[in-house]
Design a protein around this motif. Sequence first.
Motif, PDB file in Angstrom:
ATOM      1  N   GLY A 195       0.961  -1.054  -0.075  1.00  0.00           N
ATOM      2  CA  GLY A 195       0.002   0.009  -0.151  1.00  0.00           C
ATOM      3  C   GLY A 195       0.963   1.283   0.074  1.00  0.00           C
ATOM      4  O   GLY A 195       2.178   0.967  -0.312  1.00  0.00           O
ATOM      5  N   ALA A 196       0.086   2.333   0.254  1.00  0.00           N
ATOM      6  CA  ALA A 196       0.812   3.673   0.018  1.00  0.00           C
ATOM      7  C   ALA A 196       1.845   3.898   1.185  1.00  0.00           C
ATOM      8  O   ALA A 196       1.296   3.655   2.405  1.00  0.00           O
ATOM      9  CB  ALA A 196      -0.319   4.789  -0.137  1.00  0.00           C
ATOM     10  N   TYR A 197       2.706   4.770   1.103  1.00  0.00           N
ATOM     11  CA  TYR A 197       3.832   5.130   2.248  1.00  0.00           C
ATOM     12  C   TYR A 197       2.937   5.993   3.322  1.00  0.00           C
ATOM     13  O   TYR A 197       3.384   6.087   4.348  1.00  0.00           O
ATOM     14  CB  TYR A 197       5.000   5.987   1.747  1.00  0.00           C
ATOM     15  N   ASP A 198       1.868   6.582   2.933  1.00  0.00           N
ATOM     16  CA  ASP A 198       1.048   7.332   3.786  1.00  0.00           C
ATOM     17  C   ASP A 198      -0.105   6.826   4.341  1.00  0.00           C
ATOM     18  O   ASP A 198      -1.014   7.576   4.895  1.00  0.00           O
ATOM     19  CB  ASP A 198       0.783   8.712   3.130  1.00  0.00           C
ATOM     20  N   ASP A 199      -0.314   5.555   4.161  1.00  0.00           N
ATOM     21  CA  ASP A 199      -1.537   4.886   4.619  1.00  0.00           C
ATOM     22  C   ASP A 199      -1.287   4.820   6.243  1.00  0.00           C
ATOM     23  O   ASP A 199      -0.360   3.844   6.562  1.00  0.00           O
ATOM     24  CB  ASP A 199      -1.505   3.625   3.759  1.00  0.00           C
ATOM     25  N   LYS A 200      -2.030   5.369   7.120  1.00  0.00           N
ATOM     26  CA  LYS A 200      -1.670   5.320   8.377  1.00  0.00           C
ATOM     27  C   LYS A 200      -1.770   3.962   9.172  1.00  0.00           C
ATOM     28  O   LYS A 200      -1.238   3.662   9.999  1.00  0.00           O
ATOM     29  CB  LYS A 200      -2.259   6.505   9.209  1.00  0.00           C
ATOM     30  N   VAL A 201      -2.891   3.221   8.567  1.00  0.00           N
ATOM     31  CA  VAL A 201      -3.193   1.894   8.934  1.00  0.00           C
ATOM     32  C   VAL A 201      -2.061   1.051   8.917  1.00  0.00           C
ATOM     33  O   VAL A 201      -1.538   0.230   9.675  1.00  0.00           O
ATOM     34  CB  VAL A 201      -4.378   1.359   8.475  1.00  0.00           C
ATOM     35  N   LEU A 202      -1.467   1.263   7.706  1.00  0.00           N
ATOM     36  CA  LEU A 202      -0.320   0.367   7.232  1.00  0.00           C
ATOM     37  C   LEU A 202       1.030   0.808   8.037  1.00  0.00           C
ATOM     38  O   LEU A 202       1.636   0.014   8.577  1.00  0.00           O
ATOM     39  CB  LEU A 202       0.141   0.482   5.820  1.00  0.00           C
ATOM     40  N   LEU A 203       0.919   2.058   8.277  1.00  0.00           N
ATOM     41  CA  LEU A 203       2.239   2.502   9.226  1.00  0.00           C
ATOM     42  C   LEU A 203       2.236   2.249  10.611  1.00  0.00           C
ATOM     43  O   LEU A 203       3.112   1.929  11.135  1.00  0.00           O
ATOM     44  CB  LEU A 203       2.240   3.973   9.153  1.00  0.00           C
ATOM     45  N   GLN A 204       1.160   2.064  11.070  1.00  0.00           N
ATOM     46  CA  GLN A 204       0.906   1.605  12.314  1.00  0.00           C
ATOM     47  C   GLN A 204       0.956   0.032  12.343  1.00  0.00           C
ATOM     48  O   GLN A 204       1.772  -0.492  13.457  1.00  0.00           O
ATOM     49  CB  GLN A 204      -0.645   1.766  12.871  1.00  0.00           C
ATOM     50  N   GLU A 205       0.767  -0.669  11.408  1.00  0.00           N
ATOM     51  CA  GLU A 205       1.045  -2.215  11.308  1.00  0.00           C
ATOM     52  C   GLU A 205       2.311  -2.348  11.279  1.00  0.00           C
ATOM     53  O   GLU A 205       3.000  -3.304  11.964  1.00  0.00           O
ATOM     54  CB  GLU A 205       0.269  -2.703  10.111  1.00  0.00           C
ATOM     55  N   LEU A 206       3.102  -1.455  10.550  1.00  0.00           N
ATOM     56  CA  LEU A 206       4.501  -1.774  10.438  1.00  0.00           C
ATOM     57  C   LEU A 206       5.188  -1.447  11.663  1.00  0.00           C
ATOM     58  O   LEU A 206       6.134  -2.307  12.191  1.00  0.00           O
ATOM     59  CB  LEU A 206       5.069  -0.620   9.319  1.00  0.00           C
ATOM     60  N   ALA A 207       4.928  -0.336  12.522  1.00  0.00           N
ATOM     61  CA  ALA A 207       5.338   0.150  13.890  1.00  0.00           C
ATOM     62  C   ALA A 207       5.074  -1.271  14.855  1.00  0.00           C
ATOM     63  O   ALA A 207       6.057  -1.564  15.658  1.00  0.00           O
ATOM     64  CB  ALA A 207       4.736   1.174  14.280  1.00  0.00           C
ATOM     65  N   HIS A 208       4.250  -1.796  14.580  1.00  0.00           N
ATOM     66  CA  HIS A 208       3.534  -2.816  15.608  1.00  0.00           C
ATOM     67  C   HIS A 208       4.325  -4.319  15.261  1.00  0.00           C
ATOM     68  O   HIS A 208       4.774  -4.847  16.179  1.00  0.00           O
ATOM     69  CB  HIS A 208       1.930  -3.262  15.124  1.00  0.00           C
ATOM     70  N   GLN A 209       4.531  -4.426  14.204  1.00  0.00           N
ATOM     71  CA  GLN A 209       5.426  -5.611  13.392  1.00  0.00           C
ATOM     72  C   GLN A 209       6.973  -5.668  13.892  1.00  0.00           C
ATOM     73  O   GLN A 209       7.635  -6.459  13.734  1.00  0.00           O
ATOM     74  CB  GLN A 209       5.142  -6.140  12.215  1.00  0.00           C
ATOM     75  N   THR A 210       7.495  -4.355  14.091  1.00  0.00           N
ATOM     76  CA  THR A 210       8.778  -4.282  14.090  1.00  0.00           C
ATOM     77  C   THR A 210       9.404  -3.473  15.221  1.00  0.00           C
ATOM     78  O   THR A 210       8.767  -2.811  16.091  1.00  0.00           O
ATOM     79  CB  THR A 210       9.334  -3.540  12.939  1.00  0.00           C
ATOM     80  N   ASP A 211      10.672  -3.429  15.484  1.00  0.00           N
ATOM     81  CA  ASP A 211      11.387  -3.040  16.576  1.00  0.00           C
ATOM     82  C   ASP A 211      11.944  -1.654  16.153  1.00  0.00           C
ATOM     83  O   ASP A 211      12.077  -0.832  17.290  1.00  0.00           O
ATOM     84  CB  ASP A 211      12.698  -3.701  17.174  1.00  0.00           C
ATOM     85  N   ILE A 212      12.124  -1.247  14.993  1.00  0.00           N
ATOM     86  CA  ILE A 212      12.701  -0.031  14.544  1.00  0.00           C
ATOM     87  C   ILE A 212      12.223   0.175  12.955  1.00  0.00           C
ATOM     88  O   ILE A 212      12.441  -1.023  12.444  1.00  0.00           O
ATOM     89  CB  ILE A 212      14.271   0.143  15.073  1.00  0.00           C
ATOM     90  N   VAL A 213      12.227   1.219  12.722  1.00  0.00           N
ATOM     91  CA  VAL A 213      11.809   1.544  11.467  1.00  0.00           C
ATOM     92  C   VAL A 213      12.760   2.487  10.652  1.00  0.00           C
ATOM     93  O   VAL A 213      13.396   3.549  11.361  1.00  0.00           O
ATOM     94  CB  VAL A 213      10.436   2.226  11.179  1.00  0.00           C
ATOM     95  N   THR A 214      13.347   2.094   9.390  1.00  0.00           N
ATOM     96  CA  THR A 214      14.183   2.894   8.769  1.00  0.00           C
ATOM     97  C   THR A 214      13.582   3.255   7.501  1.00  0.00           C
ATOM     98  O   THR A 214      12.467   2.563   6.867  1.00  0.00           O
ATOM     99  CB  THR A 214      15.825   2.346   8.784  1.00  0.00           C
ATOM    100  N   TYR A 215      14.227   3.717   6.418  1.00  0.00           N
ATOM    101  CA  TYR A 215      13.670   3.904   5.120  1.00  0.00           C
ATOM    102  C   TYR A 215      14.902   3.957   3.926  1.00  0.00           C
ATOM    103  O   TYR A 215      16.156   4.212   4.247  1.00  0.00           O
ATOM    104  CB  TYR A 215      13.091   5.277   5.125  1.00  0.00           C
ATOM    105  N   GLU A 216      14.563   3.649   2.750  1.00  0.00           N
ATOM    106  CA  GLU A 216      15.480   3.617   1.653  1.00  0.00           C
ATOM    107  C   GLU A 216      15.495   4.756   0.743  1.00  0.00           C
ATOM    108  O   GLU A 216      16.052   4.925  -0.040  1.00  0.00           O
ATOM    109  CB  GLU A 216      15.085   2.368   0.874  1.00  0.00           C
ATOM    110  N   PHE A 217      14.436   5.745   1.073  1.00  0.00           N
ATOM    111  CA  PHE A 217      14.629   7.175   0.145  1.00  0.00           C
ATOM    112  C   PHE A 217      14.319   8.399   0.911  1.00  0.00           C
ATOM    113  O   PHE A 217      13.590   8.134   1.984  1.00  0.00           O
ATOM    114  CB  PHE A 217      13.628   6.871  -0.859  1.00  0.00           C
ATOM    115  N   GLU A 218      14.683   9.427   0.707  1.00  0.00           N
ATOM    116  CA  GLU A 218      14.634  10.458   1.583  1.00  0.00           C
ATOM    117  C   GLU A 218      13.480  11.177   1.367  1.00  0.00           C
ATOM    118  O   GLU A 218      13.204  12.360   2.236  1.00  0.00           O
ATOM    119  CB  GLU A 218      15.879  11.376   1.272  1.00  0.00           C
ATOM    120  N   ASN A 219      12.716  11.033   0.187  1.00  0.00           N
ATOM    121  CA  ASN A 219      11.430  11.784   0.175  1.00  0.00           C
ATOM    122  C   ASN A 219      10.093  11.291   0.915  1.00  0.00           C
ATOM    123  O   ASN A 219       8.813  11.532   0.535  1.00  0.00           O
ATOM    124  CB  ASN A 219      11.007  11.845  -1.208  1.00  0.00           C
ATOM    125  N   VAL A 220      10.515  10.627   2.044  1.00  0.00           N
ATOM    126  CA  VAL A 220       9.388  10.365   3.004  1.00  0.00           C
ATOM    127  C   VAL A 220       8.704  11.662   3.622  1.00  0.00           C
ATOM    128  O   VAL A 220       9.608  12.362   4.226  1.00  0.00           O
ATOM    129  CB  VAL A 220       9.868   9.214   4.045  1.00  0.00           C
TER     130      VAL A 220
END
Length: 363
Positions: A46-71
């Motif tokens: 899904g989209a990078y700004d999908d807040k449900v997905l972002l919360q899911e990502l935060a829930h599933q992981t210990d730390i979040v990083t990114y591969e591009f700077e245009n976040v």
Amino acid sequence: MKVGILGGGQLARMIALAGYPLGLDFVIIDPSNVAGAIGLANHLHGAYDDKVLLQELAHQTDIVTYEFENVPASIAQFLAHHTQIAPCDQALAIAQDRLIEKKFFNDLNIPTTNFAAVNSLNDLEQASKTIGLPAILKSCRMGYDGKGQVPLQGPEDLASAWNSMRNAPSIIEGFVPHTREISIIAARRPTGETVYYPLSENSHSQGILRVSRCCIDDPKQQEAEQYLSRILEELDYVGVIALELFDVQGQLLANEFAPRVHNSGHWTIEGSETSQFENHLRAILDWPLGSTQSTGYSGMVNFIGGLPPSEHVLAIKNTHQHLYAKQPRPGRKVGHATVRANDHALFESSLEQLIQLAEQHRS
Ligand code: AMP
């Protein structure tokens, strides 16, 4: 431990490949179903700004990083409320805007070419007189690989250049008659421990990086490290960062920085004791960093828009191939290969063969 990555392209793919031996697992968000890191990570589609997905990502992981700077900075801030992120949102915000970035460099006494903000044709006409021509007009945001840039040779170019910006906030930069383009990559962990890689010397074609060479014992290493250390300390930076510089007959001018692993550091996979991808993970997890010692002469050639047959790439002595599982399209980076050798003549000969081969398949 699980690491979340915003973006599932080749950089996420190489981060994941470096992380498995360390016992790490990965979760990515990517809107594409065919991104290069799919298959190496749990894919949240899904989209990078999908807040449900972002919360899911935060829930599933210990730390979040990114591969591009245009976040978008708002997304990084949203994530920061739900989990640990690295690098920090301030680094993203600065790197996303060329004008803010150049002012940031100058505030840290890191020299740049002359520049000025441009928000109208009148601004451009006035600034072109003070900055001088030739110059380059660049959109402040969303430019990469030479996109959103127009060279200005003479006053007759100004009106069409400004038109092509479609009123986007822009920056005019004095053209830098550089002798070479270099970059320096470092990794820093929250304790402040920092390691620097040897400089890369980079050649571009049509704004896209084609070749990077590791420069062992380069005379500008120390100066480049000093500039980068100011950025790292100012931002209390965590992770891998790349600073791109022009070398103008021995004077270094900063062009831009990338708050992530960088294409000009791909040779570190074979050319350093510890790759930039592994050190990025070690840094964000606050683990001891690995040695950046060179393992010999090394250099990298990008495959752009087309792939040479693997058997031809691998027939070149001391060559290692990395493909990104991407469909070739003109101007698209679809893989790279590294040459690493102990013998200098052998290294140069293999690198030259690789450059020729990549060129034959470029589109
Ligand atoms: P950038 O997107 O700023 O990295 O620019 C892409 C490429 O354009 C650089 O790697 C340089 O080859 C060239 N370039 C950008 N800015 C300048 C400048 N001010 N003077 C000369 N060349 C530049």
